[in-house]
Structure formats: C-alpha cells, structure tokens
Design a protein around this motif. Sequence first.
Motif, PDB file in Angstrom:
ATOM      1  N   VAL A 133       0.841  -1.191   0.000  1.00  0.00           N
ATOM      2  CA  VAL A 133       0.000   0.000   0.000  1.00  0.00           C
ATOM      3  C   VAL A 133       0.880   1.247   0.000  1.00  0.00           C
ATOM      4  N   ILE A 134       0.591   2.121  -0.951  1.00  0.00           N
ATOM      5  CA  ILE A 134       1.265   3.420  -1.030  1.00  0.00           C
ATOM      6  C   ILE A 134       0.270   4.451  -0.500  1.00  0.00           C
ATOM      7  N   TYR A 135       0.693   5.244   0.465  1.00  0.00           N
ATOM      8  CA  TYR A 135      -0.172   6.226   1.099  1.00  0.00           C
ATOM      9  C   TYR A 135       0.157   7.600   0.536  1.00  0.00           C
ATOM     10  N   ILE A 136      -0.839   8.244  -0.058  1.00  0.00           N
ATOM     11  CA  ILE A 136      -0.674   9.577  -0.631  1.00  0.00           C
ATOM     12  C   ILE A 136      -1.701  10.486   0.025  1.00  0.00           C
ATOM     13  N   ASN A 137      -1.256  11.648   0.475  1.00  0.00           N
ATOM     14  CA  ASN A 137      -2.169  12.573   1.139  1.00  0.00           C
ATOM     15  C   ASN A 137      -1.669  14.005   0.955  1.00  0.00           C
ATOM     16  N   THR A 138      -2.418  14.940   1.492  1.00  0.00           N
ATOM     17  CA  THR A 138      -2.085  16.348   1.381  1.00  0.00           C
ATOM     18  C   THR A 138      -2.401  17.044   2.699  1.00  0.00           C
ATOM     19  N   PHE A 139      -1.854  18.217   2.886  1.00  0.00           N
ATOM     20  CA  PHE A 139      -2.142  19.023   4.069  1.00  0.00           C
ATOM     21  C   PHE A 139      -3.241  20.051   3.787  1.00  0.00           C
ATOM     22  N   SER A 140      -3.801  20.026   2.589  1.00  0.00           N
ATOM     23  CA  SER A 140      -4.796  21.023   2.189  1.00  0.00           C
ATOM     24  C   SER A 140      -6.023  21.040   3.078  1.00  0.00           C
ATOM     25  N   LYS A 141      -6.514  19.870   3.476  1.00  0.00           N
ATOM     26  CA  LYS A 141      -7.722  19.844   4.316  1.00  0.00           C
ATOM     27  C   LYS A 141      -7.396  19.937   5.800  1.00  0.00           C
ATOM     28  N   SER A 142      -6.285  19.406   6.221  1.00  0.00           N
ATOM     29  CA  SER A 142      -5.979  19.397   7.648  1.00  0.00           C
ATOM     30  C   SER A 142      -5.392  20.725   8.133  1.00  0.00           C
ATOM     31  N   LEU A 143      -4.800  21.515   7.234  1.00  0.00           N
ATOM     32  CA  LEU A 143      -4.231  22.804   7.642  1.00  0.00           C
ATOM     33  C   LEU A 143      -4.896  23.965   6.912  1.00  0.00           C
ATOM     34  N   ALA A 144      -4.667  24.051   5.618  1.00  0.00           N
ATOM     35  CA  ALA A 144      -5.238  25.160   4.843  1.00  0.00           C
ATOM     36  C   ALA A 144      -5.303  24.760   3.378  1.00  0.00           C
ATOM     37  N   SER A 145      -6.393  25.138   2.729  1.00  0.00           N
ATOM     38  CA  SER A 145      -6.558  24.767   1.322  1.00  0.00           C
ATOM     39  C   SER A 145      -5.523  25.434   0.425  1.00  0.00           C
ATOM     40  N   THR A 146      -4.953  26.534   0.871  1.00  0.00           N
ATOM     41  CA  THR A 146      -3.940  27.223   0.075  1.00  0.00           C
ATOM     42  C   THR A 146      -2.556  26.606   0.213  1.00  0.00           C
ATOM     43  N   LEU A 147      -2.390  25.733   1.195  1.00  0.00           N
ATOM     44  CA  LEU A 147      -1.112  25.061   1.393  1.00  0.00           C
ATOM     45  C   LEU A 147      -1.069  23.862   0.459  1.00  0.00           C
ATOM     46  N   ARG A 148      -0.310  23.962  -0.597  1.00  0.00           N
ATOM     47  CA  ARG A 148      -0.278  22.936  -1.634  1.00  0.00           C
ATOM     48  C   ARG A 148       0.904  22.001  -1.434  1.00  0.00           C
ATOM     49  N   ILE A 149       0.917  21.336  -0.285  1.00  0.00           N
ATOM     50  CA  ILE A 149       1.981  20.378  -0.012  1.00  0.00           C
ATOM     51  C   ILE A 149       1.335  19.016   0.183  1.00  0.00           C
ATOM     52  N   SER A 150       1.790  18.068  -0.607  1.00  0.00           N
ATOM     53  CA  SER A 150       1.308  16.699  -0.470  1.00  0.00           C
ATOM     54  C   SER A 150       2.496  15.807  -0.154  1.00  0.00           C
ATOM     55  N   TYR A 151       2.203  14.570   0.166  1.00  0.00           N
ATOM     56  CA  TYR A 151       3.281  13.643   0.499  1.00  0.00           C
ATOM     57  C   TYR A 151       2.884  12.228   0.119  1.00  0.00           C
ATOM     58  N   MET A 152       3.888  11.379   0.041  1.00  0.00           N
ATOM     59  CA  MET A 152       3.688   9.981  -0.305  1.00  0.00           C
ATOM     60  C   MET A 152       4.546   9.138   0.630  1.00  0.00           C
ATOM     61  N   ILE A 153       3.932   8.102   1.197  1.00  0.00           N
ATOM     62  CA  ILE A 153       4.663   7.173   2.049  1.00  0.00           C
ATOM     63  C   ILE A 153       4.726   5.844   1.307  1.00  0.00           C
ATOM     64  N   LEU A 154       5.930   5.482   0.940  1.00  0.00           N
ATOM     65  CA  LEU A 154       6.151   4.249   0.187  1.00  0.00           C
ATOM     66  C   LEU A 154       6.566   3.119   1.109  1.00  0.00           C
ATOM     67  N   PRO A 155       6.185   1.883   0.766  1.00  0.00           N
ATOM     68  CA  PRO A 155       6.765   0.742   1.485  1.00  0.00           C
ATOM     69  C   PRO A 155       8.279   0.740   1.250  1.00  0.00           C
ATOM     70  N   PRO A 156       9.055   0.344   2.241  1.00  0.00           N
ATOM     71  CA  PRO A 156      10.521   0.404   2.113  1.00  0.00           C
ATOM     72  C   PRO A 156      11.068  -0.257   0.850  1.00  0.00           C
ATOM     73  N   GLN A 157      10.449  -1.361   0.414  1.00  0.00           N
ATOM     74  CA  GLN A 157      10.969  -2.069  -0.759  1.00  0.00           C
ATOM     75  C   GLN A 157      10.768  -1.307  -2.071  1.00  0.00           C
ATOM     76  N   LEU A 158       9.983  -0.230  -2.061  1.00  0.00           N
ATOM     77  CA  LEU A 158       9.779   0.564  -3.277  1.00  0.00           C
ATOM     78  C   LEU A 158      10.625   1.831  -3.324  1.00  0.00           C
ATOM     79  N   LEU A 159      11.324   2.150  -2.250  1.00  0.00           N
ATOM     80  CA  LEU A 159      12.105   3.391  -2.202  1.00  0.00           C
ATOM     81  C   LEU A 159      13.185   3.444  -3.281  1.00  0.00           C
ATOM     82  N   ASP A 160      13.947   2.376  -3.440  1.00  0.00           N
ATOM     83  CA  ASP A 160      15.008   2.369  -4.451  1.00  0.00           C
ATOM     84  C   ASP A 160      14.437   2.502  -5.857  1.00  0.00           C
ATOM     85  N   THR A 161      13.350   1.802  -6.133  1.00  0.00           N
ATOM     86  CA  THR A 161      12.714   1.880  -7.452  1.00  0.00           C
ATOM     87  C   THR A 161      12.218   3.294  -7.722  1.00  0.00           C
ATOM     88  N   PHE A 162      11.631   3.920  -6.717  1.00  0.00           N
ATOM     89  CA  PHE A 162      11.153   5.291  -6.870  1.00  0.00           C
ATOM     90  C   PHE A 162      12.316   6.231  -7.182  1.00  0.00           C
TER      91      PHE A 162
END
Length: 179
Positions: A14-43
């Motif tokens: 499972v790859i987790y993708i989210n943003t801070f737009s709803k939890s902080l401010a809609s104008t804050l355009r920062i998102s993030y992705m949490i990869l399983p460790p085995q996908l880090l090198d491929t990414f």
Amino acid sequence: PIPSLQEIDSSGKVIYINTFSKSLASTLRISYMILPPQLLDTFEEKLSFYNNTVSNLEQYTLAYFIQEGYFEKHLNRMRLFYQKKRDELIHRLMTSPLNKRISIHEQESGLHFILHIQSDLSEQTICQLAKKHGLQMTPLSRYYRCQNTYSDKDFIVNYANITSPDIDKIINILLQIVP
C-alpha cells in the motif's frame, strides 16, 4: 482514529498519498507519499527526476510545525471541534420526530457518518425530493461497483460544513419528504 490501510498493511503493497490542504489550509499545496521500504530504491531510480514545485520556505515551516508538535495539537483541537459538531447533529436527529425512522452508523469514521432512513420511498425519490428542498443527499449505493444488495436508503452525511442552524433546516426537510 481508524488506522489507514498503509498502516495495517503487513505485505508492503500500500502506497499512502495525502495532502495538508484539508488538515491545515486549502492554500497550502503540499502533499506527500509514504512508500513501502521495498519501493524506495525503485522510486529513486525511476522517478527522482521530477521537480518539487513547493517553496523551501513552506516546506521548512511545515517541518518545524510538525517537529515542534504544533500539527498534532492542531489535529487534536480540530478532532474535538468536529466531534462536538457530530455529537450535536446526531443528538438532534435522534431526539427529533425522525428518531423512529432513522438510524446512525459508522459515526466514528472521519467527518461523515451513515444515515439509514426507513421509508417506502426509493433512494432515488428521497434524493430528488431532498434536492427540491435544497438538501443534497448522497446515497451510499453511489459508491458500489455492482448492484447494491447490502443496504438500501443509506446516505453519507458529511457534517464538516453543517452549522447549528442548518440542523433544524435539515430535520425539517427530512420530515417533509420521509413519510
């Protein structure tokens, strides 16, 4: 809070993708992705050439906000704020004349819950009548891929933007359309 799929994934798929737009401010355009460790090198190998378009100032400010515990405090305040809002809405629904025709499910699921309506009217008719009165209702069946055989007249209630005066309007509309 209910754990995310990525948090309970033991196989690392499972790859987790989210943003801070709803939890902080809609104008804050920062998102993030949490990869399983085995996908880090491929990414890194295949996708590291993408440019980051978020300013360093915003990233450092957000990192400081998180590291110093301000983000967690903010989330806790917001969780309490929305919990009170949810509790008021559910209490007023369940103490209204609708109480014998409705039931509430999944009230611990983020900023929404499921409202089941007992009625001879079809789901579609309930939605159409509600819309005529200015109330948008979203049936749970809209999210089923196949024919919905498990539930009927279940509606998703997102209470994030519902104010206290709105609750009376919602109850009155439901009383008019649900016989």
